[in-house]
Design a protein around this motif. Sequence first.
Motif, short mmCIF file in Angstrom:
data_model
loop_
_atom_site.label_atom_id
_atom_site.label_comp_id
_atom_site.label_asym_id
_atom_site.label_seq_id
_atom_site.Cartn_x
_atom_site.Cartn_y
_atom_site.Cartn_z
N LEU A 192 6.00 3.23 -1.14
CA LEU A 192 5.12 2.53 -0.19
C LEU A 192 4.94 1.07 -0.61
CD1 LEU A 192 1.72 3.82 1.20
CD2 LEU A 192 1.92 1.54 0.26
N ILE A 193 4.66 0.87 -1.91
CA ILE A 193 4.42 -0.49 -2.40
C ILE A 193 5.65 -1.36 -2.20
CG2 ILE A 193 4.00 -1.84 -4.51
CD1 ILE A 193 2.28 0.59 -5.47
N ALA A 194 6.83 -0.84 -2.54
CA ALA A 194 8.06 -1.62 -2.41
C ALA A 194 8.40 -1.92 -0.96
CB ALA A 194 9.22 -0.88 -3.08
N ALA A 195 8.18 -0.95 -0.08
CA ALA A 195 8.53 -1.14 1.33
C ALA A 195 7.58 -2.08 2.05
CB ALA A 195 8.56 0.22 2.04
N GLU A 196 6.30 -2.03 1.67
CA GLU A 196 5.27 -2.78 2.40
C GLU A 196 4.79 -4.02 1.66
OE1 GLU A 196 4.89 -1.96 5.34
OE2 GLU A 196 5.70 0.08 5.34
N GLY A 197 5.23 -4.21 0.41
CA GLY A 197 4.73 -5.35 -0.37
C GLY A 197 3.25 -5.22 -0.69
N ALA A 198 2.75 -3.98 -0.86
CA ALA A 198 1.33 -3.74 -1.10
C ALA A 198 0.95 -4.14 -2.52
CB ALA A 198 1.01 -2.27 -0.86
#
Length: 483
Positions: free
Chosen positions: A434-440
């Motif tokens: 999620l973090i990698a895909a969304e830049g969170a």
Amino acid sequence: MYLGIDLGTSGVKALLIDDRQEVVGSASGHLDVSRPQPGWSEQKPSDWIRATEEAIAGLKAKHGSQFAAIKGIGLSGQMHGATLLDGSDEVLRPCILWNDTRSHAEAAKLDADPRFREISGNIVFPGFTAPKIDWVRNNEPEIFERLRKVLLPKDYLRLWLTGEHISEMSDSAGTSWLDVGARKWSAELLEATHLDESQMPSLVEGTEPAGTLRADLAARWGLSGKVVVAGGAGDNAASACGMGTVRSGQAFVSLGTSGVLFAANAAYRPNPQSAVHTFCHALPRAWHQMGVILSATDSLNWLSSITGKSAADLTIHLGEGLRKPTGVIFLPYLSGERTPHNDAVIRGSFTGLGHESDAAALTQAVLEGVAFAFRDSLNALTAAGTMLTRVTAVGGGSRSRYWLKAIATALGLPVDIPEDGDFGAAFGAARLGLIAAEGADPHKALTQPTTAETIEPVADLTAAYEDAYRRYRALYPAIRRTM
């Protein structure tokens, strides 16, 4: 939707979460371990792909519409495995796994070179990757000559998923080739094992993109658009991401096949002489330290196999209240030990047996022995400058309240039990996807679960446990002298 894939020793788990980080579902594929000789432990990388396909098929069958919405994938995996590839990315031999001890002589030789501890921040353990490659060079020279790439297990899955040779910091820190403080490959350490950086994958942080899903796999799985594959993490760092153990002072105790006392750190503080692992965390500018014992629930499973009683049956007969140690002591060194002894040769033992020593007494001794092994790890962490005030319990063995009471009392620390849910390595991998895909923001995304219950040390038994721990500590050198 975001997918976490955890490549374990006994299986592959695929777990799907939504954008609120709620678990949609999970499925798994089975793996076996080959032990062709004593001390050897191997798997075929092709079996990892087969088990991953099984897990994906199971997840799609139950959650097809949600699965089709995947935008990010994170990877977690068993650490230290040596996956050897030729110039065409063909596997040269079965992967030598983390719990394989054949390279103990090579590990000792490398560890005697002071550069390894100075640069990598760790002892060169027999289970680490570098000594395994040195063993291959010494014993399978024709394989070594054809070697063009060394990948860790989860990164072989990444190669299959993306076509890329990429790893990340947390897993690579367990190879003995990484400059853990600088977070880069060490040309000096690679040269010491007759390798160079061209034979290593490129490196990213665990929260960063590390390739995209191949178009043919995306089409076969019914996915559309760009699917980002995150750097991911080694299994313990991924579990820490699942538990939200990412800030300095946060810690967990993992009761799995092996046992881990894991502490997050905001600074690099190596102390290899304590036999503590000091590795990069999956987040940038973060590290972690671990005390590792090789046979945690494996010790109870061993007792189960020779008594013919299930682990649950053995522990239920102890009741709810913590018992005073009986005088029977168990050393849980069934596969050797890492922290604090770094000893691949030592083996387990019972001492203090009498006619009155029944199955309950042996079970109690096994649980206490593992608890005391965690106490050894706590002492090693303290010597390395990491002070803990409490730990969170994870892993299959944490379902035993009796065992957690023993651990709390042996450590002298409260043990938190998280609310029901799946917060393990696959969940941590999905969070990294999620973090990698969304830049969170990693620190906002990697929150801790609510604590459902806290188990405090049993004050009335603290002195008895201290006395039993002193006797436990005295046994290792005595047993070692007989081997």
